[in-house]
Scaffold this motif. Structure first.
Motif, PDB file in Angstrom:
ATOM      1  N   ALA A   2       0.834  -1.201   0.000  1.00  0.00           N
ATOM      2  CA  ALA A   2       0.000   0.000   0.000  1.00  0.00           C
ATOM      3  C   ALA A   2       0.872   1.256   0.000  1.00  0.00           C
ATOM      4  O   ALA A   2       0.547   2.244  -0.676  1.00  0.00           O
ATOM      5  CB  ALA A   2      -0.937  -0.001   1.206  1.00  0.00           C
ATOM      6  N   ALA A   3       1.975   1.227   0.723  1.00  0.00           N
ATOM      7  CA  ALA A   3       2.888   2.378   0.749  1.00  0.00           C
ATOM      8  C   ALA A   3       3.527   2.605  -0.617  1.00  0.00           C
ATOM      9  O   ALA A   3       3.684   3.750  -1.050  1.00  0.00           O
ATOM     10  CB  ALA A   3       3.957   2.174   1.822  1.00  0.00           C
ATOM     11  N   VAL A   4       3.872   1.521  -1.303  1.00  0.00           N
ATOM     12  CA  VAL A   4       4.439   1.646  -2.652  1.00  0.00           C
ATOM     13  C   VAL A   4       3.412   2.278  -3.588  1.00  0.00           C
ATOM     14  O   VAL A   4       3.729   3.194  -4.355  1.00  0.00           O
ATOM     15  CB  VAL A   4       4.922   0.279  -3.182  1.00  0.00           C
ATOM     16  CG1 VAL A   4       5.242   0.339  -4.663  1.00  0.00           C
ATOM     17  CG2 VAL A   4       6.134  -0.205  -2.398  1.00  0.00           C
ATOM     18  N   ALA A   5       2.172   1.809  -3.521  1.00  0.00           N
ATOM     19  CA  ALA A   5       1.114   2.364  -4.368  1.00  0.00           C
ATOM     20  C   ALA A   5       0.884   3.841  -4.049  1.00  0.00           C
ATOM     21  O   ALA A   5       0.731   4.668  -4.961  1.00  0.00           O
ATOM     22  CB  ALA A   5      -0.173   1.564  -4.198  1.00  0.00           C
ATOM     23  N   ALA A   6       0.875   4.188  -2.772  1.00  0.00           N
ATOM     24  CA  ALA A   6       0.672   5.579  -2.366  1.00  0.00           C
ATOM     25  C   ALA A   6       1.826   6.459  -2.835  1.00  0.00           C
ATOM     26  O   ALA A   6       1.611   7.567  -3.339  1.00  0.00           O
ATOM     27  CB  ALA A   6       0.508   5.671  -0.854  1.00  0.00           C
ATOM     28  N   ALA A   7       3.045   5.964  -2.693  1.00  0.00           N
ATOM     29  CA  ALA A   7       4.210   6.730  -3.144  1.00  0.00           C
ATOM     30  C   ALA A   7       4.156   6.944  -4.646  1.00  0.00           C
ATOM     31  O   ALA A   7       4.466   8.030  -5.140  1.00  0.00           O
ATOM     32  CB  ALA A   7       5.499   6.018  -2.748  1.00  0.00           C
ATOM     33  N   SER A   8       3.752   5.936  -5.383  1.00  0.00           N
ATOM     34  CA  SER A   8       3.651   6.052  -6.830  1.00  0.00           C
ATOM     35  C   SER A   8       2.662   7.142  -7.215  1.00  0.00           C
ATOM     36  O   SER A   8       2.932   7.972  -8.098  1.00  0.00           O
ATOM     37  CB  SER A   8       3.241   4.710  -7.434  1.00  0.00           C
ATOM     38  OG  SER A   8       3.158   4.799  -8.827  1.00  0.00           O
ATOM     39  N   LEU A   9       1.511   7.172  -6.547  1.00  0.00           N
ATOM     40  CA  LEU A   9       0.511   8.210  -6.821  1.00  0.00           C
ATOM     41  C   LEU A   9       1.037   9.606  -6.492  1.00  0.00           C
ATOM     42  O   LEU A   9       0.831  10.557  -7.248  1.00  0.00           O
ATOM     43  CB  LEU A   9      -0.765   7.954  -6.021  1.00  0.00           C
ATOM     44  CG  LEU A   9      -1.653   6.811  -6.509  1.00  0.00           C
ATOM     45  CD1 LEU A   9      -2.794   6.576  -5.528  1.00  0.00           C
ATOM     46  CD2 LEU A   9      -2.197   7.122  -7.897  1.00  0.00           C
ATOM     47  N   LEU A  10       1.714   9.718  -5.367  1.00  0.00           N
ATOM     48  CA  LEU A  10       2.223  11.020  -4.946  1.00  0.00           C
ATOM     49  C   LEU A  10       3.352  11.529  -5.838  1.00  0.00           C
ATOM     50  O   LEU A  10       3.510  12.734  -6.012  1.00  0.00           O
ATOM     51  CB  LEU A  10       2.695  10.959  -3.493  1.00  0.00           C
ATOM     52  CG  LEU A  10       1.595  10.867  -2.451  1.00  0.00           C
ATOM     53  CD1 LEU A  10       2.177  10.580  -1.077  1.00  0.00           C
ATOM     54  CD2 LEU A  10       0.789  12.147  -2.425  1.00  0.00           C
ATOM     55  N   LEU A  11       4.139  10.604  -6.376  1.00  0.00           N
ATOM     56  CA  LEU A  11       5.267  11.010  -7.213  1.00  0.00           C
ATOM     57  C   LEU A  11       4.863  11.317  -8.647  1.00  0.00           C
ATOM     58  O   LEU A  11       5.611  11.987  -9.369  1.00  0.00           O
ATOM     59  CB  LEU A  11       6.354   9.934  -7.184  1.00  0.00           C
ATOM     60  CG  LEU A  11       7.081   9.820  -5.853  1.00  0.00           C
ATOM     61  CD1 LEU A  11       7.984   8.595  -5.841  1.00  0.00           C
ATOM     62  CD2 LEU A  11       7.875  11.082  -5.571  1.00  0.00           C
ATOM     63  N   ALA A  12       3.695  10.853  -9.064  1.00  0.00           N
ATOM     64  CA  ALA A  12       3.216  11.163 -10.409  1.00  0.00           C
ATOM     65  C   ALA A  12       3.080  12.675 -10.542  1.00  0.00           C
ATOM     66  O   ALA A  12       2.470  13.333  -9.705  1.00  0.00           O
ATOM     67  CB  ALA A  12       1.880  10.471 -10.670  1.00  0.00           C
ATOM     68  N   GLY A  13       3.681  13.239 -11.547  1.00  0.00           N
ATOM     69  CA  GLY A  13       3.621  14.676 -11.760  1.00  0.00           C
ATOM     70  C   GLY A  13       4.615  15.482 -10.950  1.00  0.00           C
ATOM     71  O   GLY A  13       4.564  16.714 -10.950  1.00  0.00           O
ATOM     72  N   LEU A  14       5.528  14.812 -10.269  1.00  0.00           N
ATOM     73  CA  LEU A  14       6.513  15.531  -9.456  1.00  0.00           C
ATOM     74  C   LEU A  14       7.347  16.484 -10.311  1.00  0.00           C
ATOM     75  O   LEU A  14       7.680  17.581  -9.879  1.00  0.00           O
ATOM     76  CB  LEU A  14       7.427  14.546  -8.723  1.00  0.00           C
ATOM     77  CG  LEU A  14       8.525  15.186  -7.864  1.00  0.00           C
ATOM     78  CD1 LEU A  14       7.911  15.952  -6.707  1.00  0.00           C
ATOM     79  CD2 LEU A  14       9.487  14.137  -7.352  1.00  0.00           C
ATOM     80  N   ALA A  15       7.661  16.093 -11.533  1.00  0.00           N
ATOM     81  CA  ALA A  15       8.485  16.938 -12.398  1.00  0.00           C
ATOM     82  C   ALA A  15       7.860  18.315 -12.588  1.00  0.00           C
ATOM     83  O   ALA A  15       8.571  19.318 -12.690  1.00  0.00           O
ATOM     84  CB  ALA A  15       8.697  16.254 -13.747  1.00  0.00           C
ATOM     85  N   ASP A  16       6.535  18.377 -12.617  1.00  0.00           N
ATOM     86  CA  ASP A  16       5.855  19.663 -12.776  1.00  0.00           C
ATOM     87  C   ASP A  16       5.800  20.449 -11.470  1.00  0.00           C
ATOM     88  O   ASP A  16       5.620  21.666 -11.495  1.00  0.00           O
ATOM     89  CB  ASP A  16       4.433  19.448 -13.293  1.00  0.00           C
ATOM     90  CG  ASP A  16       4.397  18.841 -14.687  1.00  0.00           C
ATOM     91  OD1 ASP A  16       5.320  19.124 -15.483  1.00  0.00           O
ATOM     92  OD2 ASP A  16       3.454  18.089 -14.977  1.00  0.00           O
TER      93      ASP A  16
END
Length: 70
Positions: A12-26
């Motif tokens: 669940a933490a991996v999935a949450a981190a993936s969601l939070l990191l999406a769009g980090l470049a922007d």
């Protein structure tokens, strides 16, 4: 010291981190100059942990006679 996280909690933490990191470049434009170095070190540490996790998961799959999709 508390109990180690379960595999379900880790997943669940991996999935949450993936969601939070999406769009980090922007979003990095809002990181202050003083925080760029520390943030980069945190991201580098996360990247190392993720590579280690991939190796562990692949090794487990291979030991069980399957590939990464096993």
């Amino acid at each position: 010291m508390g109990a180690a996280p379960t595999i379900e909690q880790r997943r669940a933490a991996v999935a949450a981190a993936s969601l939070l990191l999406a769009g980090l470049a922007d979003a990095v434009v809002s990181v202050g100059n003083a925080d760029l170095g520390p943030f980069l070190r945190e991201v580098d540490d996360l990247a190392r942990q993720m590579v280690a996790a991939r190796v562990a998961l692949l090794a487990a799959a291979l030991r069980r006679g399957g590939g990464a999709g096993a």
